[in-house]
Design a protein around this motif. Structure first.
Motif, PDB file in Angstrom:
ATOM      1  N   ILE A  83       3.316  -1.820  -8.769  1.00 52.63           N
ATOM      2  CA  ILE A  83       3.631  -2.702  -7.643  1.00 52.63           C
ATOM      3  C   ILE A  83       2.397  -3.479  -7.194  1.00 52.63           C
ATOM      4  CG2 ILE A  83       4.317  -2.715  -5.214  1.00 52.63           C
ATOM      5  CD1 ILE A  83       6.123  -0.350  -5.844  1.00 52.63           C
ATOM      6  N   LEU A  84       1.248  -2.820  -7.148  1.00 53.71           N
ATOM      7  CA  LEU A  84       0.033  -3.491  -6.702  1.00 53.71           C
ATOM      8  C   LEU A  84      -0.380  -4.602  -7.654  1.00 53.71           C
ATOM      9  CD1 LEU A  84      -1.999  -0.374  -5.498  1.00 53.71           C
ATOM     10  CD2 LEU A  84      -0.821  -2.071  -4.077  1.00 53.71           C
ATOM     11  N   ILE A 106       3.099   3.135  -7.902  1.00 54.77           N
ATOM     12  CA  ILE A 106       2.485   2.219  -6.954  1.00 54.77           C
ATOM     13  C   ILE A 106       1.519   1.275  -7.659  1.00 54.77           C
ATOM     14  CG2 ILE A 106       0.652   3.864  -6.399  1.00 54.77           C
ATOM     15  CD1 ILE A 106       2.412   1.370  -4.012  1.00 54.77           C
ATOM     16  N   THR A 151       6.801  -1.774  -0.271  1.00 56.61           N
ATOM     17  CA  THR A 151       7.545  -2.379  -1.372  1.00 56.61           C
ATOM     18  C   THR A 151       8.171  -1.318  -2.268  1.00 56.61           C
ATOM     19  OG1 THR A 151       6.056  -4.284  -1.357  1.00 56.61           O
ATOM     20  CG2 THR A 151       7.374  -3.958  -3.340  1.00 56.61           C
ATOM     21  N   THR A 183       1.786  -6.332  -9.492  1.00 54.19           N
ATOM     22  CA  THR A 183       2.767  -7.391  -9.253  1.00 54.19           C
ATOM     23  C   THR A 183       2.429  -8.188  -8.002  1.00 54.19           C
ATOM     24  OG1 THR A 183       4.440  -5.956 -10.267  1.00 54.19           O
ATOM     25  CG2 THR A 183       5.243  -7.839  -9.006  1.00 54.19           C
ATOM     26  N   MET A 184       1.871  -7.511  -7.001  1.00 59.68           N
ATOM     27  CA  MET A 184       1.470  -8.170  -5.758  1.00 59.68           C
ATOM     28  C   MET A 184       0.172  -8.964  -5.895  1.00 59.68           C
ATOM     29  SD  MET A 184       2.038  -4.991  -3.113  1.00 59.68           S
ATOM     30  CE  MET A 184       0.864  -5.748  -1.986  1.00 59.68           C
ATOM     31  N   ASP A 233      -3.041  -4.079   2.033  1.00 54.35           N
ATOM     32  CA  ASP A 233      -2.311  -4.226   0.772  1.00 54.35           C
ATOM     33  C   ASP A 233      -1.712  -2.904   0.322  1.00 54.35           C
ATOM     34  OD1 ASP A 233      -2.784  -6.912   0.572  1.00 54.35           O
ATOM     35  OD2 ASP A 233      -4.522  -6.729  -0.756  1.00 54.35           O
ATOM     36  N   THR A 237       1.406  -2.382   2.351  1.00 54.71           N
ATOM     37  CA  THR A 237       2.469  -3.269   1.862  1.00 54.71           C
ATOM     38  C   THR A 237       3.033  -2.775   0.542  1.00 54.71           C
ATOM     39  OG1 THR A 237       1.425  -5.167   2.944  1.00 54.71           O
ATOM     40  CG2 THR A 237       3.018  -5.647   1.206  1.00 54.71           C
ATOM     41  N   GLY A 238       2.166  -2.251  -0.329  1.00 61.71           N
ATOM     42  CA  GLY A 238       2.623  -1.722  -1.605  1.00 61.71           C
ATOM     43  C   GLY A 238       3.550  -0.537  -1.442  1.00 61.71           C
ATOM     44  N   ALA A 261      -2.588  -7.595  -5.797  1.00 66.50           N
ATOM     45  CA  ALA A 261      -3.557  -6.892  -4.956  1.00 66.50           C
ATOM     46  C   ALA A 261      -4.689  -6.332  -5.798  1.00 66.50           C
ATOM     47  CB  ALA A 261      -2.865  -5.769  -4.180  1.00 66.50           C
TER      48      ALA A 261
END
Length: 593
Positions: free
Chosen positions: A61-62, A58, A111, A64-65, A104, A107-108, A67
């Motif tokens: 991913i965060l 995770i 994703t 990449t976002m 966020d 959302t992560g 966040a």
């Protein structure tokens, strides 16, 4: 496992949609040569995912976002490391330190599920299994409902659509080969920090630092999920199944049975790789894991679609899925002695219930070699055939040889079933074509398409065209059961003065087969004959010199829809029209003479 099958025959997208539409709860485990991945469902909603690649976390991913940044992630990882026994999941650490918003974080996690689905969309071979007794939710996903009192119920259809969009984009960009998460997504240092390496110094980040190690301590766990990618070793699977079913047989017998299964673990040498796919779907209903494994092995060898389940509640959705794919379902029911929760009488009731609901279903009943009473009951209840299976290893000194004989017999049965699956309809088609050649009068000719349609549909009506109306003539399955044959004319009328699907068929002369919400259909026809279970209908015109003189209506009545050979129905209707044309020409010549 209560629901298993082969990814080669049922794509992952179909599996996910099926679990969503039937509101299943449990853990879907996907296994291929690329490894394992799990999706956890609750009432059809996705609530957690465990990705096949341990390096996908995770935190990645965060970043990449956008966040969080790499510095925040490293601080959180360090905080986890120093927390000792009070360590919390990474999501919890970031939220509680004020570095990450709940929105966020949510959302992560969403994703991560999307990326898990994108990864497995590339899998075309392997197996799937749904365990309804296990819902293992990872620490990151448990934090929301347990601490924040916010349940995670992600809309399966939306998640799937987003995953398919990402999959298409990566296919277009040529970045799919490296997996759903490419190395360019985050800086190289972050990959190093997120990789699950063994601890060699206090500065290295481990799986424990990520808050995921507690999964191993759960009572209901998915074993060996986080061991990285591993080979799908069919040889070891065969040996394990043999040990579980017959641990006391001699090493020689073990090797004999193992070699037999290995010979059938590829593709049958007599099968041409370019041949048409099988029209048969084998549904194995058994609580004996060894029987399910062996029969599935045989089906794969012959290129036949196979499902297994040990719960009767799953049978309807599996049969319906098979029929929706245009396959003829063959249900293999294990012997009563193989069940702990089904008596012989209960199995007979279940057999009759499924045959009543699905007339297209073929049942092969397995029997114990020592049971001489149940086979007769099964055949009387509607089973197509019975086949003696090997007795349990504890009750038989010839377990190995009996198993080999049983599987060889099963193979011969399904090979013949593949070739005969569509023979009944073809025989009826041939008979109807020959019969049309002997008929002259319009009512006789129009009856043949009606009779042939009744081999595929539950309810059929012939409508003749009147003056701005259609008139219901003979029918099958309307006044009485289909088995009672054709009835006398119904004689109710439907007007053609207002726009309707009937008016369109009469004017265009085209055929219709599919779902319809036509108002006249609902308000006029269904008032007379009742509403069918499903709104899929057939309207087939019969013409004389290009003019529609009759329309054949058909639906599935109280049954679910099943495979229909539309081309054969169209040929029958066209041939009936040609017979009428020829008969009219003949009458004109005879009159002129």
């Amino acid at each position: 496992m209560s629901f298993t099958g082969d990814l080669e025959h049922l794509p992952i997208v179909d599996i996910i949609q099926l679990l969503h539409s039937t509101r299943k709860t449990g853990t879907l485990c996907l296994t291929s040569t690329k490894g394992e991945s799990q999706l956890v469902f609750d009432d059809g909603y996705i609530v957690s995912a465990n990705h096949v690649n341990n390096s996908v976390r995770i935190g990645q991913i965060l970043i990449t976002m956008n966040a969080i940044n790499r510095q925040i992630l490293e601080q959180a990882l360090s905080q986890q490391e120093n927390a000792g026994n009070n360590r919390k999941p990474l999501i919890a650490t970031l939220i509680e330190s004020g570095q990450l918003s709940k929105e966020d974080a949510y959302t992560g996690l969403e994703t991560l599920i999307e990326m898990s689905i994108v990864e497995v969309l590339t899998w075309t071979k392997g197996t799937f299994s749904l365990d309804v007794h296990s819902t293992v939710v990872s620490d990151e996903y448990r934090y929301f409902p347990e601490t924040l009192k916010q349940e995670i119920f992600l809309n399966t259809q939306s998640i799937l659509m987003d995953a398919l969009r990402i999959y298409d984009e990566k296919m277009r960009d040529g970045t799919l080969d490296g997996g759903a998460f490419s190395s360019s997504d985050v800086p190289l240092e972050t990959h190093a920090a997120l990789a699950p390496t063994a601890p060699q110094s206090n500065n290295l980040v481990t799986v424990e630092d990520l808050g995921l190690s507690d999964l191993d301590a759960l009572e209901k766990k998915i074993p060996d999920v986080f061991g990285g990618l591993k080979d799908y070793d069919i040889a070891e699977i065969h040996r394990q199944k043999i040990r579980e079913a017959a641990g006391n047989i001699s090493p020689l017998e073990h090797e004999q049975l193992f070699n037999f299964l290995m010979e059938w673990s590829g593709t049958a040498p007599c099968r041409d790789t370019g041949m048409e796919p099988s029209t048969l779907a084998v549904i194995i209903f058994s609580q004996d894991n060894f029987v399910k494994h062996c029969l599935t092995t045989v089906c794969k060898y012959e290129g036949i679609f196979a499902f297994t389940t040990d719960e009767s509640e799953n049978l309807d959705l599996i049969i319906e899925q098979s029929l929706s794919k245009g396959l003829v379902p063959l249900m293999v029911m294990d012997a009563p002695q193989a069940y702990s929760s089904f008596s012989a009488d209960k199995l007979i009731s279940l057999l009759q219930l499924k045959l009543d609901r699905f007339p297209q279903l073929v049942v092969l009943q397995l029997i114990s070699p020592y049971d001489h009473e149940y086979p007769l009951k099964a055949l009387q209840a509607g089973a197509r055939s019975v086949l003696a299976r090997a007795a349990s290893q504890e009750n038989s000194s010839s377990f190995t040889s009996d198993t080999i004989t049983f599987l060889s017999s099963f193979r011969e049965y399904i090979k013949k079933s593949v070739h005969t699956a569509g023979n009944h309809v073809l025989r009826q088609f041939k008979d109807c074509i020959f019969e049309l050649g002997t008929l002259k009068e319009v009512p006789e000719v129009a009856f043949i398409p009606l009779k042939f349609a009744s081999t595929m549909f539950e309810r059929c009506i012939t409508f003749v065209i009147g003056t701005n109306e259609i008139i219901a003539e003979r029918s099958i399955g309307i006044k009485a059961e289909k088995s009672a044959g054709a009835s006398s004319p119904l004689l109710f009328k439907i007007s053609l003065s207002e726009p309707s699907i009937f008016q369109n068929i009469v004017q265009s002369g085209g055929m219709f087969y599919g779902l319809s919400s036509d108002t006249v259909l609902k308000n006029r026809l269904f008032e007379e004959i009742g509403v069918p279970l499903q709104s899929k209908i057939l309207l087939l015109p019969i013409k004389n010199f290009g003019r529609v003189i009759a329309v054949l209506y058909a639906d599935f009545g109280s049954k679910t829809s099943s495979p229909v050979q539309i081309d054969l129905l169209d040929i029958i209707a066209r041939h009936a029209g040609l017979v009428l044309d020829n008969n009219l020409f003949r009458k004109r010549f005879e009159k002129a003479a």
